[in-house]
Every structure is written in C-alpha cells, then in structure tokens.
Design an enzyme around this catalytic site. Structure first.
Site, PDB file in Angstrom:
ATOM      1  N   CYS A  37      40.857  43.905  42.313  1.00  0.00           N
ATOM      2  CA  CYS A  37      39.969  44.980  41.509  1.00  0.00           C
ATOM      3  C   CYS A  37      39.163  45.408  42.404  1.00  0.00           C
ATOM      4  O   CYS A  37      38.612  47.000  42.253  1.00  0.00           O
ATOM      5  CB  CYS A  37      38.694  43.881  40.483  1.00  0.00           C
ATOM      6  SG  CYS A  37      37.381  43.032  41.959  1.00  0.00           S
ATOM      7  N   CYS A 106      35.581  36.412  40.237  1.00  0.00           N
ATOM      8  CA  CYS A 106      34.306  36.781  40.808  1.00  0.00           C
ATOM      9  C   CYS A 106      33.716  36.171  41.321  1.00  0.00           C
ATOM     10  O   CYS A 106      33.245  35.890  43.178  1.00  0.00           O
ATOM     11  CB  CYS A 106      33.360  37.520  40.107  1.00  0.00           C
ATOM     12  SG  CYS A 106      34.315  39.303  39.129  1.00  0.00           S
TER      13      CYS A 106
END
Lengths: 133, 184
Positions: A37, A106
C-alpha cells in the site's frame, strides 16, 4: 469503508507523534513499510537501564488505520518491559480497533515496527557492551 | 481475472500509450452504449451492459500504472500483493520517510514551489521505475521470449520489488496532488 470509532479517535488525535534521538544508545528505532500500500511507519522507544520502555514516539505516513495502529502501539508499550512489549500481537490491535480484514496489514505493520524498534535497541545495547569490554 | 488487454484487443505490455488507450475505451464504450440497444431484446441489452461494465473495469486497471502492473503480474502467474512482496529495505524506507516529512513541512509552510519540486523529483523516480517494469514485462511477454511460462515467471519475480516502489511513489504523488488542490 467505515472506520470504527476508535480508529477515528486515534487518527484524529494520535498519541505520541514525534521523534526521539536515534543516536541515543537507549533509543531503538523501528522503520517499516508496506509494499502493498505504500505506507511508511517509524516507531521509536527509549528504554531505561532496568529494561522498561519510558517513552515511545511514532510517525506514520499512511491511512487512518495505520496511524491508529501505531498510535495505539505506542500507548500500549509505554511503561511496559521490553519483553512485554515484544509479546504484543497484531491481533490485539485488530481487536482493540475493530479493524476490518482489508486493514489487518496496518496492524501487522505496527507489530513489525515494535519488533524492529526493539531489535535496534538490543543491537545498540550489544554494541555498547562490546565497546565497554 | 478478466484480461483487460484482451478486452481492449491489444497485446500485453506495461508501457502503453494512454491517449491511444483512452481512444479505444471511447470507441468500445460508444459501441456498447444502451441507446444502441434500445430496440434489442432484454438478454442482448443485458449482455451489452455487462460488457460495458467490463470495458470500464479494464480501463480502470489499464490507466493506473500500479493496477496495470498488478494485472500483468497476475497474468504471468506471479503472485503479488499482501504477503507476496518482499519487505522494502531500511534505506529505501528511510528515504521515503524523509521525503514524506519534507512534503509535510512544505505543506505546513504553504510552500507550493517546494511541494512542486518534491513532486517532480518523485515523478522522475516513478518514470525510472516504470521503465524498469516495462523492460521486465517486455521480456516476459515477448512472443519470441524465454521458453515456456515458468522461466519467464521466475525472471519476472525479480521485477516485483519495483511494483512496491511504484506504490510508494504513487502514494507520494497522490499527496502532492492533494496539497495542490487545497492550495488552488
């Protein structure tokens, strides 16, 4: 995609944003990034001589979940012993922040950041002991 | 995955001419426009609608360098995405973090000239990485290329880190566009 309230809260009021002196032998710096990402995360710890994390700071360039994950991570590790901080798993962060499956990476990033900061701290301590001998 | 290159009727490659591809997209979309099917039967109309949707999806993939690269890797049988890509090196991350910090500072100072300078430096790096990806894919998809799909995939796997770099650079440039918009 809807963020959970806790994610929004951390993303809007991130705790412990900042830097510690990376040249301080008691400071460990973790630097991680997610190629999937493009997020970058830096997490730093300052450890007392008896192995307690006195301070933790982070800087994350990424989405709200990445900021919230690292913000929460610094909150959790402050006051903990290094070994306790090392035991934090990304699932703990997922559960606390109610992260959806697409944002699990994350929390992985935050766990990696803690580990990487601890590894850096230990490497510095070993080097320091080596120099003292 | 639907092969977006097949939908557009073109050969698989990374370095595409976006102007030409936009034209193909327009032509295909026009031919599938619901107005053209006003008199057609229900099933024919639905088929045209579905095809129009797949044309749009193909264009969405092709126009973005990151998605285009992801599609080409997938078509070549090389796994990419979460858990399939190597972790970027510390030096690279340090550099990205410094660049992002410099950008955040320029944003806070409302120094648009600095924002643009950082953006064009990053755009140059992006172009370099795109060129590396293009040559990697060109070898792999060349009609006279390496024998069989397996050696090609192995060779292509070495190009995967460039996709990660492309995402970091793209993220940075998205941020630059955002700052430019808020200062308009």
């Amino acid at each position: 995609m809807a963020y959970s309230e806790k994610v929004i809260e951390h993303a809007e009021n991130p705790r412990n944003v900042g830097t510690l002196d990376k040249n301080d032998p008691n400071v460990g710096t973790g630097l991680v990034g997610a190629p999937a990402c493009g997020d970058v995360m830096r997490l730093q710890i300052r450890v007392s001589d008896d192995g307690v994390i006195q301070d933790a700071k982070f800087k994350t360039f990424g989405c709200g979940s990445a900021i919230a994950s690292s913000s929460l991570a610094t909150e959790w590790i402050k006051g903990k012993k290094v070994e306790e901080a090392e035991a934090i798993r990304n699932v703990d962060i997922v559960n606390e922040l109610n992260l959806p499956p697409v944002k699990i990476h994350c929390s992985v990033l935050a766990e990696d950041a803690i580990k990487s900061a601890i590894a850096d701290y230990r490497a510095k301590q070993t080097a320091k002991r080596g120099a003292a001998e | 995955m639907n092969d977006p290159f097949k939908i557009f009727g073109v050969a698989r490659r990374f370095d595409i001419d976006l102007v030409e591809f936009a034209k193909i997209h327009r032509v295909l979309s026009r031919a599938l426009h619901p107005d053209k099917y006003a008199q057609a039967g229900a099933s024919e109309r639905r088929a045209a609608l579905e095809k129009a949707a797949s044309v749009n999806e193909a264009w969405r993939v092709l126009r973005s360098p990151v998605r285009r690269a992801e599609a080409l890797f997938a078509l070549a049988g090389v796994a990419v995405g979460e858990n399939h890509e190597p972790k970027p090196g510390v030096e690279f991350l340090m550099e990205m973090l410094e660049e992002r910090e410099a950008l955040a500072e320029a944003r806070a100072a409302k120094d648009l000239a600095k924002v643009r300078a950082l953006g064009s430096a990053m755009a140059a790096r992006l172009a370099e990485t795109e060129a590396k990806l293009a040559s990697g894919f060109a070898k792999s998809f060349a009609p006279t290329g390496p024998t069989g799909p397996e050696p090609a995939a192995a060779e292509l796997a070495m190009v995967v880190p460039f996709l990660g770099q492309l995402r970091f650079y793209t993220r940075f440039l998205d941020e630059v566009s955002l700052i430019e918009e808020e200062n308009d």
